[in-house]
Design an enzyme around this catalytic site. Structure first.
Site, short mmCIF file in Angstrom:
data_model
loop_
_atom_site.label_atom_id
_atom_site.label_comp_id
_atom_site.label_asym_id
_atom_site.label_seq_id
_atom_site.Cartn_x
_atom_site.Cartn_y
_atom_site.Cartn_z
N ARG A 123 0.83 -1.22 0.00
CA ARG A 123 0.00 0.00 0.00
C ARG A 123 0.87 1.27 0.00
O ARG A 123 0.53 2.26 0.67
CB ARG A 123 -0.92 0.03 1.22
CG ARG A 123 -1.97 -1.06 1.26
CD ARG A 123 -3.03 -0.88 0.18
NE ARG A 123 -4.13 -1.78 0.39
CZ ARG A 123 -4.15 -3.06 0.00
NH1 ARG A 123 -3.12 -3.57 -0.65
NH2 ARG A 123 -5.20 -3.80 0.22
N SER A 156 -10.50 -0.87 3.64
CA SER A 156 -9.77 -1.15 4.89
C SER A 156 -9.33 0.17 5.51
O SER A 156 -8.69 0.98 4.84
CB SER A 156 -8.54 -2.00 4.61
OG SER A 156 -8.89 -3.23 4.05
N GLU A 160 -4.95 3.58 6.93
CA GLU A 160 -4.64 3.32 5.52
C GLU A 160 -5.12 4.44 4.59
O GLU A 160 -4.33 4.97 3.81
CB GLU A 160 -5.23 1.95 5.14
CG GLU A 160 -4.45 1.25 4.05
CD GLU A 160 -4.94 1.66 2.69
OE1 GLU A 160 -4.11 2.15 1.89
OE2 GLU A 160 -6.13 1.53 2.43
N1 EPU Z 1 -10.74 -11.31 9.94
C1 EPU Z 1 -11.42 -11.45 11.11
N2 EPU Z 1 -12.41 -10.57 11.43
C2 EPU Z 1 -12.75 -9.56 10.61
C3 EPU Z 1 -12.05 -9.41 9.38
C4 EPU Z 1 -11.04 -10.30 9.08
O1 EPU Z 1 -11.15 -12.36 11.89
O2 EPU Z 1 -13.66 -8.81 10.94
C5 EPU Z 1 -9.72 -12.31 9.56
C6 EPU Z 1 -10.27 -13.20 8.47
O3 EPU Z 1 -10.93 -14.28 8.98
C7 EPU Z 1 -9.04 -13.61 7.71
C8 EPU Z 1 -8.08 -12.47 7.94
O4 EPU Z 1 -8.61 -11.67 8.99
O5 EPU Z 1 -8.48 -14.77 8.27
C9 EPU Z 1 -7.88 -11.64 6.68
O6 EPU Z 1 -9.13 -11.08 6.27
P1 EPU Z 1 -9.46 -10.72 4.73
O7 EPU Z 1 -9.14 -11.87 3.86
O8 EPU Z 1 -10.84 -10.16 4.70
O9 EPU Z 1 -8.40 -9.65 4.35
P2 EPU Z 1 -7.78 -8.39 5.11
O10 EPU Z 1 -6.38 -8.73 5.48
O11 EPU Z 1 -8.69 -7.96 6.20
C10 EPU Z 1 -6.77 -7.34 2.97
C11 EPU Z 1 -6.76 -6.00 2.28
C12 EPU Z 1 -8.07 -5.80 1.50
C13 EPU Z 1 -8.21 -6.92 0.48
C14 EPU Z 1 -8.18 -8.27 1.23
C15 EPU Z 1 -8.22 -9.45 0.30
C16 EPU Z 1 -5.40 -4.54 3.65
C17 EPU Z 1 -5.37 -3.37 4.58
N3 EPU Z 1 -6.61 -4.94 3.26
O12 EPU Z 1 -7.79 -7.29 3.95
O13 EPU Z 1 -7.95 -4.57 0.82
O14 EPU Z 1 -9.41 -6.79 -0.24
O15 EPU Z 1 -6.97 -8.37 2.02
O16 EPU Z 1 -6.98 -9.61 -0.30
O17 EPU Z 1 -4.35 -5.04 3.28
C18 EPU Z 1 -8.39 -2.23 1.06
O18 EPU Z 1 -7.18 -2.05 1.04
O19 EPU Z 1 -9.18 -1.26 1.14
C19 EPU Z 1 -8.91 -3.58 0.98
C20 EPU Z 1 -10.21 -3.85 1.10
#
Ligand code: EPU
Length: 335
Positions: A161, A235, A330
């Site tokens: 990012r 995010s 972010e």
């Molecule tokens: N999780 C939880 N509770 C929650 C949300 C997530 O326990 O409320 C756990 C999920 O179960 C999972 C892990 O956290 O095991 C990761 O969650 P997720 O796959 O939803 O991805 P993220 O790490 O929360 C990142 C990016 C997103 C992108 C997704 C998919 C960042 C800051 N965010 O989110 O990007 O869509 O991966 O690749 O890196 C954005 O930047 O605006 C964005 C949406």
């Protein structure tokens, strides 16, 4: 044409109220050059795309530019395809067009809000792919003198990012176009989280990008609120990286901690930390953390910047107290 005292509440997906002193939407390189030439050197300058990664913390003084260059060129070169898109092209239009042609590269980045010009700024990423993986080059103009500049992907200082445009040389360039390098054949990348669960048994070489795109869209729609329905900026925090020792300490107390190995230690899932700290689905005034994805801060209606600041501060404080982890915001705060 320059609009004075322009309303920006519809130009940011968190729907925060703010105004721009002067707002222009140049639709050509010449129009942009004219704007820069007519600007006082010390006048503040802001560049927005769809405003999907911003927190507007007040009115924007000076000139705000929303590039509207919307040309797209597709070129096939052997097994590769090159796509050049003007900064104002809606990002997901590229994913839909290229996926429909069977070209590989953008399927994991499906449905990310925003414009092509904003994509390099924060190196958009999802489901194991980042813009840096598919970008060939960026065209821009230098704010100081309107001179055109081209950056190869390797020169953009991409990180998680982050990029040269967002960090080291912030404010020096306005991105006018990007060129992507895609593949007409070859495997799709489905080794990440929800995609692995969906396609785990399939041979990645036999997958069609349109199928992966459909799966990514479904995954996103199931978790991420549509900003047109529930205003948000995606995010709200980055996934934090902690040392191996810190990770091990946390893991002892929290065996279910979600983390991924990283070159500097472990990257933690911020959404998990926020949920565990009790903020998933919880509101503070007109804002709250989303009920399906705790990492997304949503505006339930009528929020102002101070409301966002208060909630972000409360979430950060609770996560710090419980896990000794500092969450970094972010979306970019402006002005
Ligand atoms: N999780 C939880 N509770 C929650 C949300 C997530 O326990 O409320 C756990 C999920 O179960 C999972 C892990 O956290 O095991 C990761 O969650 P997720 O796959 O939803 O991805 P993220 O790490 O929360 C990142 C990016 C997103 C992108 C997704 C998919 C960042 C800051 N965010 O989110 O990007 O869509 O991966 O690749 O890196 C954005 O930047 O605006 C964005 C949406």
């Amino acid at each position: 044409m320059i609009e004075r005292d322009a309303d920006l509440s519809g130009a940011n997906t968190l729907a925060l109220p703010a105004r721009a002193e002067r707002l222009a939407r140049p639709d050509s390189g010449e129009a942009l050059a004219g704007l820069l030439a007519g600007r006082r050197g010390d006048e503040p300058l802001y560049v927005l795309g769809q405003g999907s990664n911003l927190v507007l913390d007040g009115d924007l003084p000076g000139l705000t530019v929303i590039p509207a260059l919307d040309r797209i060129d597709y070129r096939v070169e052997g097994d590769q395809a090159r796509v050049t898109a003007g900064a104002g092209v809606v990002w997901d239009r590229l994913g839909a067009d290229t996926g429909g042609r069977g070209w590989r590269g953008l399927e994991n980045l499906s449905l990310i809000p925003g414009t092509a010009g904003a994509a390099p700024f924060q190196n958009i990423g999802a489901y194991g792919v980042e813009l840096a993986d598919v970008l060939d080059s960026v065209e821009a103009v230098a704010v100081a003198d309107g001179r055109p500049v081209r950056f190869l992907a390797a020169e953009c200082e991409f990180d998680y990012r982050d990029s040269l445009f967002k960090s080291r040389r912030r404010g020096e360039f306005i991105i006018t176009a990007i060129t992507l390098r895609l593949h007409r054949h070859g495997p799709c990348r489905v080794d990440y989280g929800g995609l692995a669960a969906r396609f785990g048994d399939a041979d990645p070489a036999t997958l069609e990008p349109a199928a992966v795109r459909a799966a990514v869209i479904e995954l996103r729609q199931n978790k991420l609120p549509d900003p047109a329905v529930l205003p948000n900026a995606g995010s709200f925090f980055k996934n934090p990286v902690v040392s191996v020792a810190h990770y091990q300490r946390l893991k002892e107390n929290e065996p279910e901690l979600v983390a991924f190995p990283h070159r500097d230690g472990h990257k933690l899932a911020a959404g998990w930390l926020i949920e565990r700290a009790g903020w998933k689905g919880r509101r503070l005034g007109p804002v709250g953390m989303h009920r399906d994805q705790a990492l997304v801060l949503v505006n339930h209606g009528g929020a102002r910047a101070a409301d966002v600041r208060a909630l972000a501060g409360a979430v950060r404080a609770d996560v710090r107290e419980r896990f000794d982890v500092d969450l970094e915001q972010e979306p970019i705060p402006l002005p």
